[in-house]
Design a protein around this motif. Structure first.
Motif, PDB file in Angstrom:
ATOM      1  N   TYR A 119      45.149  69.317  14.630  1.00 32.64           N
ATOM      2  CA  TYR A 119      44.599  70.612  15.021  1.00 32.64           C
ATOM      3  C   TYR A 119      43.404  70.940  14.127  1.00 32.64           C
ATOM      4  CZ  TYR A 119      48.163  72.271  18.313  1.00 32.64           C
ATOM      5  OH  TYR A 119      48.970  72.455  19.420  1.00 32.64           O
ATOM      6  N   PRO A 120      42.418  71.686  14.626  1.00 33.55           N
ATOM      7  CA  PRO A 120      41.304  72.099  13.768  1.00 33.55           C
ATOM      8  C   PRO A 120      41.834  72.881  12.567  1.00 33.55           C
ATOM      9  CG  PRO A 120      40.854  72.634  16.072  1.00 33.55           C
ATOM     10  CD  PRO A 120      42.283  72.206  16.000  1.00 33.55           C
ATOM     11  N   ALA A 121      41.263  72.639  11.387  1.00 31.64           N
ATOM     12  CA  ALA A 121      41.770  73.275  10.166  1.00 31.64           C
ATOM     13  C   ALA A 121      41.402  74.744  10.083  1.00 31.64           C
ATOM     14  CB  ALA A 121      41.247  72.540   8.935  1.00 31.64           C
ATOM     15  N   SER A 122      40.291  75.136  10.681  1.00 32.08           N
ATOM     16  CA  SER A 122      39.841  76.524  10.570  1.00 32.08           C
ATOM     17  C   SER A 122      40.643  77.435  11.498  1.00 32.08           C
ATOM     18  CB  SER A 122      38.359  76.637  10.916  1.00 32.08           C
ATOM     19  OG  SER A 122      37.963  77.996  10.944  1.00 32.08           O
TER      20      SER A 122
ATOM     21  N   ALA B 254      51.849  72.339   8.610  1.00 28.85           N
ATOM     22  CA  ALA B 254      51.444  71.065   8.014  1.00 28.85           C
ATOM     23  C   ALA B 254      51.476  69.931   9.039  1.00 28.85           C
ATOM     24  CB  ALA B 254      52.352  70.741   6.831  1.00 28.85           C
ATOM     25  N   ALA B 255      52.498  69.915   9.886  1.00 30.16           N
ATOM     26  CA  ALA B 255      52.613  68.854  10.886  1.00 30.16           C
ATOM     27  C   ALA B 255      51.488  68.935  11.913  1.00 30.16           C
ATOM     28  CB  ALA B 255      53.971  68.953  11.583  1.00 30.16           C
ATOM     29  N   LEU B 256      51.138  70.137  12.336  1.00 33.32           N
ATOM     30  CA  LEU B 256      50.075  70.292  13.329  1.00 33.32           C
ATOM     31  C   LEU B 256      48.733  69.822  12.773  1.00 33.32           C
ATOM     32  CD1 LEU B 256      51.039  73.766  14.828  1.00 33.32           C
ATOM     33  CD2 LEU B 256      51.279  71.538  15.918  1.00 33.32           C
ATOM     34  N   LEU B 257      48.503  70.054  11.482  1.00 35.67           N
ATOM     35  CA  LEU B 257      47.252  69.604  10.872  1.00 35.67           C
ATOM     36  C   LEU B 257      47.247  68.094  10.636  1.00 35.67           C
ATOM     37  CD1 LEU B 257      46.507  72.363   8.175  1.00 35.67           C
ATOM     38  CD2 LEU B 257      45.329  72.003  10.342  1.00 35.67           C
TER      39      LEU B 257
ATOM     40  N   LEU C  21      35.774  74.826   3.421  1.00 38.50           N
ATOM     41  CA  LEU C  21      36.081  76.255   3.314  1.00 38.50           C
ATOM     42  C   LEU C  21      37.193  76.674   4.272  1.00 38.50           C
ATOM     43  CD1 LEU C  21      32.547  77.944   3.042  1.00 38.50           C
ATOM     44  CD2 LEU C  21      34.279  77.727   1.244  1.00 38.50           C
ATOM     45  N   ALA C  22      37.631  75.780   5.140  1.00 42.63           N
ATOM     46  CA  ALA C  22      38.644  76.134   6.142  1.00 42.63           C
ATOM     47  C   ALA C  22      39.895  76.767   5.541  1.00 42.63           C
ATOM     48  CB  ALA C  22      39.001  74.915   6.985  1.00 42.63           C
ATOM     49  N   PRO C  23      40.413  76.269   4.389  1.00 35.56           N
ATOM     50  CA  PRO C  23      41.602  76.915   3.817  1.00 35.56           C
ATOM     51  C   PRO C  23      41.413  78.393   3.503  1.00 35.56           C
ATOM     52  CG  PRO C  23      41.327  74.738   2.853  1.00 35.56           C
ATOM     53  CD  PRO C  23      40.095  75.005   3.684  1.00 35.56           C
TER      54      PRO C  23
ATOM     55  N   LEU D 173      50.478  80.601  15.380  1.00 42.09           N
ATOM     56  CA  LEU D 173      51.856  81.088  15.324  1.00 42.09           C
ATOM     57  C   LEU D 173      52.608  80.506  14.140  1.00 42.09           C
ATOM     58  CD1 LEU D 173      50.954  81.736  18.304  1.00 42.09           C
ATOM     59  CD2 LEU D 173      53.366  81.555  18.899  1.00 42.09           C
ATOM     60  N   ALA D 174      52.309  79.254  13.791  1.00 43.22           N
ATOM     61  CA  ALA D 174      52.941  78.657  12.611  1.00 43.22           C
ATOM     62  C   ALA D 174      52.546  79.427  11.361  1.00 43.22           C
ATOM     63  CB  ALA D 174      52.533  77.193  12.491  1.00 43.22           C
TER      64      ALA D 174
END
Length: 409
Positions: A255-258, A247-250, A70-72, A278-279
């Motif tokens: 990085y946590p998706a939520s 996208a790069a941070l994920l 559900l994070a998205p 911030l992204a």
């Protein structure tokens, strides 16, 4: 009123609101603000749940703990970047048109933000002892107090960034949208220290350094937009750059998706904001600028414009009272035991379906509360002395409630 006349009355009201709207009103910006505002209760109602303890007390829980997929949804519902963007835009225009000094302008903005906050915290300070005497468990009251205070941090941050408007305007006039670059660089450095190879030797309080630049970033972009220093080319750069960084941070930096806090998670993106926030704000800001003209054309229709006006007029009421609306359903339900979507653990697909079904109920409760709470957004009509006494009493009640909500009493 018969059912057949209701649509005609609504259409007439919408057309009247449309006629009374000044020609210079920026409907697209108001529409973006309304969208960001409505995302706050939608996100809290959908991604926040409760569990019941053995004594019938409510405790916070989240479906994100059980359903990471559900994070998205939090990427869509986390629209504070858009809110700060349009806030910066509106502040730049308002600051430019101010009739008096900068100090008088800032005082007016702070009073308008602070009055509803004092209202909700004072009411809860009076209601909490009454609810406790009526048999509501202390655990439920503490959970409720936490939920009520939770969105109010935003007001304090917003006051601080609003106070920086004169400096943001100067920076925007000199550097345009690039004035926000040092802010995102600052957050990147702090994140590198927090999560990089030296993370074990970095004190935990260092994360606090991200609060101001993290939320000032989108506000500064909004000021630059209001100063007409961000056009379509800059908007495309914000959208593409923000999306690529997100996208790069994920994918690369894990990085946590939520975008909201998940109970029990070791890391969170929002408190304080990480570089991922911030992204997302950059991508949202670029999209908002690009969609402005199309949104303005849509909101030229009275039927679409009227709800936007209503939401903006009740902005602080929605922010301050939406958690109370959810609690107004959950607290009585807690006395009945496990009620699907309200007091049962948010760890099944059935809970998600039940919670979606409850959301219109929360909305109706919020509308009912807003009929009375809306008065806190309007200046009091009594004398100066009475106003001063009322503010003092409300402030004392608010402080007491804050101490209770933070677990200090």
């Amino acid at each position: 009123m018969s059912a057949s006349t209701l649509p005609a009355r609504l259409r007439e009201t919408a057309e009247r609101i449309d006629r009374r709207t000044p020609a210079h009103r920026d409907r697209a910006v108001d529409g973006l603000r309304a969208l960001a505002l409505l995302a706050v209760p939608t996100g809290h109602w959908l991604l926040g749940g409760f569990t019941l303890d053995g004594d019938g007390g409510l405790h916070n829980a989240s479906p994100l703990s059980a359903f990471g997929a559900l994070a998205p949804a939090s990427w869509v519902l986390q629209m504070l970047g858009v809110f700060f963007l349009v806030g910066g835009y509106a502040s730049a225009l308002s600051y430019r048109r101010r009739p008096g000094s900068a100090a008088a302008w800032l005082k007016g903005r702070i009073v308008r933000l602070g009055r509803p906050v004092l209202g909700v915290t004072a009411v809860w300070a009076l209601a909490a002892p009454v609810l406790y005497a009526a048999g509501v468990p202390e655990a439920t009251l503490r959970t409720g107090a936490t939920l009520v205070v939770q969105p109010l941090w935003f007001v304090g941050v917003y006051v601080v960034v609003t106070a920086l408007t004169p400096y943001c305007v100067r920076a925007a006039r000199r550097l345009g949208g690039w004035a926000a670059a040092p802010l995102i660089a600052s957050v990147a450095v702090v994140d590198l220290l927090r999560y990089g190879p030296f993370a074990q030797s970095v004190p935990s309080w260092l994360a606090v350094l991200n609060i101001l630049p993290g939320w000032l970033f989108a506000y500064q972009l909004g000021v630059a937009w209001g100063e007409r220093r961000i056009g379509r080319r800059g908007a495309w750069l914000l959208l593409a750059g923000g999306a690529l960084l997100f996208a790069a941070l994920l994918a690369v930096f894990h990085y946590p998706a939520s975008m909201v806090g998940v109970p029990g998670a070791a890391r969170t993106n929002s408190h304080p904001p990480s570089l991922l926030v911030l992204a997302l704000a950059s991508a949202q800001s670029g999209a908002a600028v690009l969609l402005r003209d199309r949104l303005a054309r849509l909101l030229a229709r009275p039927a679409l414009w009227a709800p936007v006006v209503v939401v903006n007029l009740c902005a602080m009421t929605i922010l301050c009272w939406h958690q109370t609306a959810m609690l107004a359903a959950a607290v009585p339900a807690s006395f009945a035991g496990g009620v699907a979507g309200l007091t049962t653990a948010p760890d099944t697909l059935g809970w998600i379906a039940a919670r979606v079904a409850w959301m219109p109920v929360f909305a109706v409760l919020l509308v009912g509360i807003a009929r009375y709470a809306r008065r806190f957004e309007a200046p009091a009509a009594t004398g100066r002395r009475a106003n001063g006494l009322r503010r003092t009493v409300a402030a004392l009640l608010a402080v007491g409630f804050g101490v209770f909500a933070l677990g200090l009493a």
